[in-house]
Design an enzyme around this catalytic site. Structure first.
Site, short mmCIF file in Angstrom:
data_model
loop_
_atom_site.label_atom_id
_atom_site.label_comp_id
_atom_site.label_asym_id
_atom_site.label_seq_id
_atom_site.Cartn_x
_atom_site.Cartn_y
_atom_site.Cartn_z
CG HIS B 58 35.85 -70.01 55.27
ND1 HIS B 58 35.67 -68.57 54.87
CD2 HIS B 58 36.97 -70.52 54.80
CE1 HIS B 58 36.95 -68.56 54.38
NE2 HIS B 58 37.67 -69.49 54.38
CE LYS B 124 40.82 -57.62 61.89
NZ LYS B 124 40.79 -58.07 63.33
#
Lengths: 273, 195
Positions: B58, B124
């Site tokens: 990222h 999650k």
């Protein structure tokens, strides 16, 4: 005399066992939670149990975060050793990284450079104490980051014992779904700043089915949070609360909460030395 | 560079294994609309292409965007579901690949989502409002049971491509071909509802 080779191979096998199989007490706790839940919460626990089965059958790590290895040693004072157990532990972790295999997780804390074999400066973490006898008791606990990252520590005032319960419950509340609930909660009360954290971690080695009244009371409060499996709501947020204590300075009250994911991975061995 | 939406077709409406929950199977192909139609608490199993990315991928992607070097970003990150995952490999094979905590990607995801048509994020723990808002325009956020790495690996048929291996095993970008990847639970949908 215990050979270095036997010690190293034992740690490698314990790491393999901890990564690929859950101990019966931990499995019991998850199975009983699965029976109590319904809907999405139940589906998650069923997936977790299926995952544990696959990992055991295929001998692969149940979670891709194979953790940072923590090794607990109790060395009998009559045990004969002609090697450095810290160096041997390091060798074992490097070997396990290749053989199990483990994901290389250990990085330099500032440069973030990965050592590639889960060892490094002061890693693996080895907690060693000398005890009576001629045996060496070994426990390994690979600790994942998701749960370690939401663990908490606090130096309470001496008169703040009644705040302990709230602090533990708040730690779980703030963690929400991040540590992969349902969690196990290790609590260390007393000792010193450092010792309270070690107590909290050591508590997670205990049989999770055996809780005293104090621990069960905190567990009940934690489960009232309703965070549930993976934070999606449910009756079971924690599977056990395990507390270890130590005497502390009259002027202080150290408190540590070490959160552990549902995969309370650990394995044990006793070596004759 | 292709930037079209990824398609999906609902081709099953009931999961025989679980009586309490209705699960859908989704083919991830060429149009993202299906993810925008899912509702919170629905359970889906994905078949098709996913692309993994976690912290370092990222950071690098966002840096490249800032530097105007978009073409150096793996093209799959622009159109396929992004899976927050740092897998464990044995040789070339992924043997454990559960989700990692999505919240760590909160600071980087908005910049990436604004430049892509990535239809869904799988991870999650959920993500911040800003990310969920950006996702709701096109799809949803899915939760895979945390720690279920061996289960996830069972549904990975192959690794189609690996980018940025220099970031290390956990941080590299893997393009995965999956079959019945799940259960994935919708925990934030296109109407802004979340669990």
């Amino acid at each position: 005399m215990l050979s270095r080779e036997e010690f190293v191979n034992t740690i490698v096998e314990l790491l393999r066992k901890a990564e690929t199989e859950l101990e019966e007490d931990v499995l019991d706790a998850i199975r009983s939670a699965e029976k109590k839940e319904s809907g999405v919460a139940k589906l998650i626990l069923q997936s977790i149990l299926r995952n544990v089965e696959i990992a055991r059958e295929k001998r692969v790590p149940m979670c891709q975060d194979t953790g940072i290895p923590v090794i607990f040693l109790e060395v009998g004072r009559e045990a004969e050793l002609n090697f450095d157990i810290y160096e041997a532990s390091k060798e074992a972790v490097a070997k396990a990284t290749e053989l199990v295999p483990l994901r290389p997780n250990a990085v330099h804390p500032l440069t973030r450079e990965n050592s590639g074999n889960n060892t490094g400066i002061n890693v693996p973490v080895v907690h060693c104490r000398v005890v009576e006898g001629d045996e060496i008791r070994v426990a390994v606990m690979p600790k994942g980051a998701g749960s370690e990252n939401v663990s908490k520590q606090m130096m309470l005032l001496p008169g703040d014992a009644m705040r302990i319960e709230d602090f533990v419950v708040d730690a779980v509340r703030e963690a929400k779904g991040k540590p992969c609930p349902p969690v196990f909660v290790g609590v260390g009360i007393g000792g010193t700043f450092d010792e309270s954290a070690v107590l909290a971690k050591r508590a997670l080695l205990r049989d999770v089915r055996k809780m005293n009244e104090f621990e069960r009371n905190i567990l009940e409060k934690v489960n009232e949070l309703g965070i549930g499996p993976m934070g999606l709501g449910g009756k079971i947020t924690a599977l056990a609360v395990l507390v270890e204590i130590a005497h502390c300075h009259t002027a202080s009250l150290p408190l540590a909460v070490n959160i552990q994911c549902w995969a309370n991975r650990r394995a044990f061995a006793v070596l004759k030395a | 560079m292709k930037t079209g939406y990824v398609s999906g077709d609902i081709n099953d409406t009931a999961d025989k294994k679980d009586e309490e929950i209705k699960a859908r199977r989704i083919d991830v192909k060429g149009n993202c609309r299906i993810f925008a139609k899912l509702k919170v608490r629905e359970v889906v199993y994905l078949t098709g292409t996913l692309v993994t990315a976690r912290d370092k991928a990222h950071m690098r992607a966002v840096r490249l965007l800032k530097e105007g070097r978009k073409e150096e970003i793996p093209e799959e990150l622009f159109e396929y579901p992004i899976y927050h995952c740092g897998p464990l490999l044995k040789g070339e094979k992924i043997i454990s690949a559960g989700p990692t905590t999505s919240a760590r990607m909160n600071p980087y995801a908005p910049a990436l989502l604004r430049e892509t048509s990535c239809p869904v994020i799988i991870g999650k723990g959920g993500m911040c409002e800003e990310v969920l808002k950006l996702l709701s325009d096109r799809g949803c956020y899915l939760t895979f049971p945390g720690g279920a790495g061996a289960l996830a690996a069972e549904s990975i048929k192959c690794v189609k491509r690996v980018y940025w291996e220099d970031l290390g095993m956990a941080e590299a970008v893997y393009v995965l071909e999956v079959e019945n990847f799940g259960p994935c639970i919708v925990t934030a949908d296109s109407r802004g509802r979340k669990v």
